[in-house]
Design a protein around this motif. Sequence first.
Motif, PDB file in Angstrom:
ATOM      1  N   LYS A  75       3.725 -15.588   6.984  1.00 56.60           N
ATOM      2  CA  LYS A  75       4.255 -15.147   5.579  1.00 56.60           C
ATOM      3  C   LYS A  75       5.038 -13.891   5.800  1.00 56.60           C
ATOM      4  O   LYS A  75       4.960 -13.065   7.019  1.00 56.60           O
ATOM      5  N   THR A  76       5.798 -13.386   5.077  1.00 58.42           N
ATOM      6  CA  THR A  76       6.699 -12.266   5.165  1.00 58.42           C
ATOM      7  C   THR A  76       6.467 -11.217   3.890  1.00 58.42           C
ATOM      8  O   THR A  76       5.766 -11.666   3.031  1.00 58.42           O
ATOM      9  N   PHE A  77       6.930 -10.005   4.130  1.00 56.56           N
ATOM     10  CA  PHE A  77       6.735  -9.209   3.108  1.00 56.56           C
ATOM     11  C   PHE A  77       7.191  -9.411   1.786  1.00 56.56           C
ATOM     12  O   PHE A  77       6.828  -9.011   0.511  1.00 56.56           O
ATOM     13  N   ALA A  78       8.151 -10.432   1.582  1.00 58.65           N
ATOM     14  CA  ALA A  78       8.908 -10.912   0.298  1.00 58.65           C
ATOM     15  C   ALA A  78       7.874 -11.628  -0.350  1.00 58.65           C
ATOM     16  O   ALA A  78       7.898 -11.764  -1.426  1.00 58.65           O
ATOM     17  N   ASP A  79       6.890 -12.329   0.397  1.00 58.59           N
ATOM     18  CA  ASP A  79       5.661 -13.118  -0.466  1.00 58.59           C
ATOM     19  C   ASP A  79       4.948 -11.980  -0.952  1.00 58.59           C
ATOM     20  O   ASP A  79       3.972 -12.522  -1.880  1.00 58.59           O
ATOM     21  N   LEU A  80       4.782 -10.613  -0.992  1.00 61.17           N
ATOM     22  CA  LEU A  80       3.791  -9.651  -1.558  1.00 61.17           C
ATOM     23  C   LEU A  80       4.501  -8.977  -2.935  1.00 61.17           C
ATOM     24  O   LEU A  80       3.856  -8.130  -3.249  1.00 61.17           O
ATOM     25  N   SER A  81       5.823  -9.589  -3.129  1.00 64.23           N
ATOM     26  CA  SER A  81       6.376  -8.707  -4.345  1.00 64.23           C
ATOM     27  C   SER A  81       5.240  -8.972  -5.362  1.00 64.23           C
ATOM     28  O   SER A  81       4.542  -9.730  -5.753  1.00 64.23           O
ATOM     29  N   PRO A  82       5.526  -7.717  -6.286  1.00 64.04           N
ATOM     30  CA  PRO A  82       6.503  -6.697  -6.132  1.00 64.04           C
ATOM     31  C   PRO A  82       6.079  -5.601  -5.129  1.00 64.04           C
ATOM     32  O   PRO A  82       7.249  -4.744  -5.209  1.00 64.04           O
ATOM     33  N   LEU A  83       5.061  -5.535  -4.504  1.00 65.84           N
ATOM     34  CA  LEU A  83       5.064  -4.594  -3.219  1.00 65.84           C
ATOM     35  C   LEU A  83       6.223  -4.650  -2.331  1.00 65.84           C
ATOM     36  O   LEU A  83       6.312  -5.807  -1.831  1.00 65.84           O
ATOM     37  N   THR A  84       6.705  -3.658  -1.978  1.00 64.97           N
ATOM     38  CA  THR A  84       7.813  -3.592  -1.061  1.00 64.97           C
ATOM     39  C   THR A  84       7.508  -2.882   0.258  1.00 64.97           C
ATOM     40  O   THR A  84       6.762  -2.104   0.338  1.00 64.97           O
ATOM     41  N   ARG A  85       8.244  -3.108   1.302  1.00 62.47           N
ATOM     42  CA  ARG A  85       7.858  -2.286   2.498  1.00 62.47           C
ATOM     43  C   ARG A  85       8.480  -1.054   2.306  1.00 62.47           C
ATOM     44  O   ARG A  85       7.562  -0.224   3.149  1.00 62.47           O
ATOM     45  N   GLU A  86       9.367  -0.404   1.461  1.00 57.72           N
ATOM     46  CA  GLU A  86       9.652   0.916   1.216  1.00 57.72           C
ATOM     47  C   GLU A  86       8.308   1.784   0.687  1.00 57.72           C
ATOM     48  O   GLU A  86       7.988   2.863   1.038  1.00 57.72           O
ATOM     49  N   GLU A  87       7.532   0.820  -0.259  1.00 55.32           N
ATOM     50  CA  GLU A  87       6.380   1.414  -0.658  1.00 55.32           C
ATOM     51  C   GLU A  87       5.475   1.822   0.297  1.00 55.32           C
ATOM     52  O   GLU A  87       4.522   2.778   0.182  1.00 55.32           O
ATOM     53  N   MET A  88       5.401   0.790   1.334  1.00 52.55           N
ATOM     54  CA  MET A  88       4.317   0.843   2.259  1.00 52.55           C
ATOM     55  C   MET A  88       4.740   2.190   2.996  1.00 52.55           C
ATOM     56  O   MET A  88       3.787   2.876   3.658  1.00 52.55           O
ATOM     57  N   ILE A  89       5.923   2.569   3.584  1.00 49.00           N
ATOM     58  CA  ILE A  89       6.290   3.741   4.260  1.00 49.00           C
ATOM     59  C   ILE A  89       6.157   5.006   3.450  1.00 49.00           C
ATOM     60  O   ILE A  89       5.776   5.940   3.910  1.00 49.00           O
ATOM     61  N   HIS A  90       6.601   4.989   1.990  1.00 54.08           N
ATOM     62  CA  HIS A  90       6.310   6.093   1.134  1.00 54.08           C
ATOM     63  C   HIS A  90       4.953   6.280   1.413  1.00 54.08           C
ATOM     64  O   HIS A  90       4.603   7.602   0.947  1.00 54.08           O
ATOM     65  N   ALA A  91       3.905   5.195   0.947  1.00 52.39           N
ATOM     66  CA  ALA A  91       2.501   5.646   0.972  1.00 52.39           C
ATOM     67  C   ALA A  91       2.028   6.566   2.161  1.00 52.39           C
ATOM     68  O   ALA A  91       1.419   7.243   2.188  1.00 52.39           O
ATOM     69  N   ALA A  92       2.432   6.036   3.399  1.00 58.76           N
ATOM     70  CA  ALA A  92       2.112   6.671   4.600  1.00 58.76           C
ATOM     71  C   ALA A  92       2.944   8.054   4.672  1.00 58.76           C
ATOM     72  O   ALA A  92       1.937   8.963   5.124  1.00 58.76           O
ATOM     73  N   ILE A  93       3.855   8.206   3.888  1.00 63.79           N
ATOM     74  CA  ILE A  93       4.556   9.480   4.087  1.00 63.79           C
ATOM     75  C   ILE A  93       3.794  10.593   3.242  1.00 63.79           C
ATOM     76  O   ILE A  93       3.467  11.590   3.473  1.00 63.79           O
ATOM     77  N   MET A  94       3.265  10.035   2.164  1.00 64.80           N
ATOM     78  CA  MET A  94       2.445  10.771   1.020  1.00 64.80           C
ATOM     79  C   MET A  94       0.897  10.896   1.228  1.00 64.80           C
ATOM     80  O   MET A  94       0.190  11.611   0.601  1.00 64.80           O
ATOM     81  N   HIS A  95       0.376  10.055   2.177  1.00 65.21           N
ATOM     82  CA  HIS A  95      -1.001  10.044   2.261  1.00 65.21           C
ATOM     83  C   HIS A  95      -1.875  11.138   2.486  1.00 65.21           C
ATOM     84  O   HIS A  95      -3.061  11.416   2.136  1.00 65.21           O
ATOM     85  N   ASP A  96      -1.113  12.306   3.028  1.00 59.32           N
ATOM     86  CA  ASP A  96      -1.968  13.382   3.384  1.00 59.32           C
ATOM     87  C   ASP A  96      -1.468  14.739   2.323  1.00 59.32           C
ATOM     88  O   ASP A  96      -1.798  15.816   2.720  1.00 59.32           O
ATOM     89  N   VAL A  97      -0.688  14.505   1.418  1.00 59.04           N
ATOM     90  CA  VAL A  97      -0.186  15.573   0.670  1.00 59.04           C
ATOM     91  C   VAL A  97      -1.069  16.368  -0.096  1.00 59.04           C
ATOM     92  O   VAL A  97      -1.006  17.525  -0.480  1.00 59.04           O
ATOM     93  N   GLY A  98      -2.299  15.696  -0.270  1.00 62.85           N
ATOM     94  CA  GLY A  98      -3.598  16.588  -0.830  1.00 62.85           C
ATOM     95  C   GLY A  98      -4.385  17.326   0.057  1.00 62.85           C
ATOM     96  O   GLY A  98      -5.449  18.026  -0.373  1.00 62.85           O
ATOM     97  N   HIS A  99      -3.918  17.527   1.306  1.00 61.09           N
ATOM     98  CA  HIS A  99      -4.852  18.466   2.102  1.00 61.09           C
ATOM     99  C   HIS A  99      -4.749  19.777   1.797  1.00 61.09           C
ATOM    100  O   HIS A  99      -3.748  20.339   1.600  1.00 61.09           O
TER     101      HIS A  99
END
Length: 907
Positions: A75-99
């Motif tokens: 399967k590809t990321f398109a099969d996970l719509s509405p979740l996008t590849r950009e949101e995965m990367i954004h979550a990684a960028i933001m995952h530690d902002v609460g430290h």
Amino acid sequence: MMLFDGSSMRLIDSPILQRMRRVRQLGFSFLTYPSAEHSRFPHSIGMAHVVSRFVDAIDRKRSPSEMQDGLDGYKTFADLSPLTREEMIHAAIMHDVGHLPFSHALESAIIASKERFEFGGCSYQDFKDLAEYKLKAEISLSEALSLAVVLSPRFGSYYSNYVRSQPDEDAQFRLACLIAGQRVSDKCGNIQDIISSSSVDADKIDYVNRDAEACGIPIGVDVSRVFLGSSMIGLQDWKAKELGYGGGDRMVFALNASGWDTYDEIIRARSVLYQRVYLHAVTRTSEAIVARALKLNSQYSLETGTGADARYKDAVFLWSHTDESFLTGLSGVENKEISQLALSIMRRTLPKKACALGAVILERQIPIGSILPRLFGPKSGSDSEATLDKTVSSPFQDLFTRGGDDLIDSVDFENQIRSEVESISAKIREVEAGRGNKNKKERSLIPEGEPPQVFFIAIAALDQKLIEAPVFQHGELLTADNFTNVRGVSDAGDFFRQIGFIMAASEWREVVCLATRSVVFRRSEQFSRASISIKGDSEFSLTKSPQEFSVYPLSIVNLDAVTRRTSINVKRLNRINDTLIAGGYYDHVPLLAPKFDSEEAASAAEKYGKFNGEGGWTIDNETTTAFLNQFPPKLREDMVKLLAEGTFLDRNEVLTKVRIAIDNLKSRVAGRSYLVPLSASSGGETWSVAMKEFASDDKLSAEASLSSALRSCGPDDQIIFVDDNAASGTQSCAQLYSYCVANKDEWPEEYRKENALFGLLSEEEIKQFKTVPIGIAVAVGHQTAHERLEATCSDLGISHFSGIEYAEQIGEKVHIPTELKEFLLSVGKQLFALDRYQTKFDDLSSEKRAKCQEYGLGYSGFCGLTILASNVPTSTLTPIWMPGIVNGRPWQPLAIRWGRLRNLTLA
């Protein structure tokens, strides 16, 4: 090079991400590893880069391949719509902002004293409960703060209108789910594990290499191989259910098996980093110092005129700081104690290890593996001793382990230790003053000045069990747990030692060490008692059903283990201990005093070493020393000398002495003498040995019961009851009543509680028994037993009692020094109160106290010290043979009397 699109760059350039440049990834590790200055910022974008490579791997075109039943192609990321590849990367960028500043250091401090802090006006519990209620899952404090940022209306507006190319109100919530490791798609139940919480995820792939390189730890992990072949596999309905996914799941993200040696490397590397970096003593010490400063500030901020700054009790205010601004601000607080703590970090003037804390360095009061080796030791063939250790250590572990709900309040604990340091110091000065200034050049064992600040480093908590990543190999879907060569080590906590520390100024360490042991011990006296069930062993007269033992989880920190882990000055520690012993400091807590070690103790162990009592009870050097360690140090030598005066009779010696008594009684009649056991326990054993010894004697016959002896007895014959001892005569008198009187309510009260008695005779047998000559032959005895039995025979109408014969009088060789006698009496009367009345001595009436006083030094106050091959007479000093509770703590006897093993409390 790491490539990011415009939307990711807008997040990276935002103030909340740029703040991460000034929050160190490794907290205070830079104080040990000077190059460990990297921040949360490069980790966040590095982790986002790793996620992007995982996403690329998912979308890489593949040729169709044969797959096991239930798997439905790639399967590809398109099969996970509405979740996008950009949101995965954004979550990684933001995952530690609460430290918070210094990453996990402040988080640990807050969690350890939650009630001292608030979160933008609400309590910690309300703040975290709300987040966990929404997510239906537990999360860390830093994750909760990250979610507070991501779910805020301000961030939602920024993210939807400025970061994303197309607005989407739900995108904000998908980010939150990814950060919290929660389901974000009904189609794929594990896509969020790419971010964090899996045994192999983007978070670990980035920080393992980054942290190792920054600290100079020689670890190499080839992360490129992780991405090769990693993919999303389609699932049919039944396969999804078989793998434990939700009914709607139709795909699963799986790592590629070809890179699994790299996964093993990550797991191993992580365990090394825990040992060398994350849990380094300097790092943990710095965390403890800052934790104390914050907690004191929170405590003092409730009081006027203390110079504290109430803003530092708010986690949201703390979150607004960077590492440097936090330390600078805290060092500027008016309260000198708080500001000095912050300055000690800035100047790296840190305390040293004074005491170690850990379940692995606790020692048991009662060496039960040596006392009952067939039930607990290596000979038992079971894990009963391990079960006991866990039962004893669990409350301690809960109290002193970081992150637990029952974690002790560090400030309260540290203050208690400091108070105990003052008590020890006063006692030492008192003893030194009493000795006089015979050597003016000799320095006091107590340093000059005020007692030091002490700092508690909690035991490192084990990581939570991580989700095992699925692995795809040759068309088959496996799990990491079954696939990896590093079985059972995905939780890096399995590798590091679970040890906490108490830190203090170098010159105070030995005193602080002893103070800590005292405080920890007293704390453990408040633990609830537990019980363990041990399989019985009929060989030792335990029923085949499980035997229940009460367990008192006392925390006795082993001093030898502490010195090995702290490198404190052993010679100075011994001098301090000698001074405290002289001052009587250990008189009320003898278990904490240095262990008694002498040739005399070994000699005593050897003297009584053939004892084999109930449950297979054994006496050896270890058990004898444990018995003596319960005595105040000043009384131990006297107790050893007393044991040397005692008598141990093995079966041959008992037989020799009983034979003398039998011969004396036999000479009094013209006819035959019939040997009958006086009691069902020791009497039966003595009778069986005597029966074999006198088998060839024409004038003696052995009968197993009184009934059979009466049937054979003629007018010129007599009955001789045999036993190993008779002192007070209580059990012997109770046996006579048991033969003659059916209703126990008609017995004298003191005989009613005796057990292991032979039953009632028939009316005809009772009539005959009252007219037949009877005598009692024992190895050791006392005139008191004769007088009591004579009176009992008179009361029952037994007309021909010829008395008791014995070869040795109980207690005639024993001489007890006054102070030791007082201690033994204090112990004995408490044991008797619990055994006879099932309550504390202090709670008894004056009449019952008098009875305890009478029986505290052996029943009827005989002060005997005779131990037989498998039993102990009640005339022997009560503390020698009776288990129970003394001064609120378990008492381990040297030997044990039959029927008393049930009262043994393990500790």
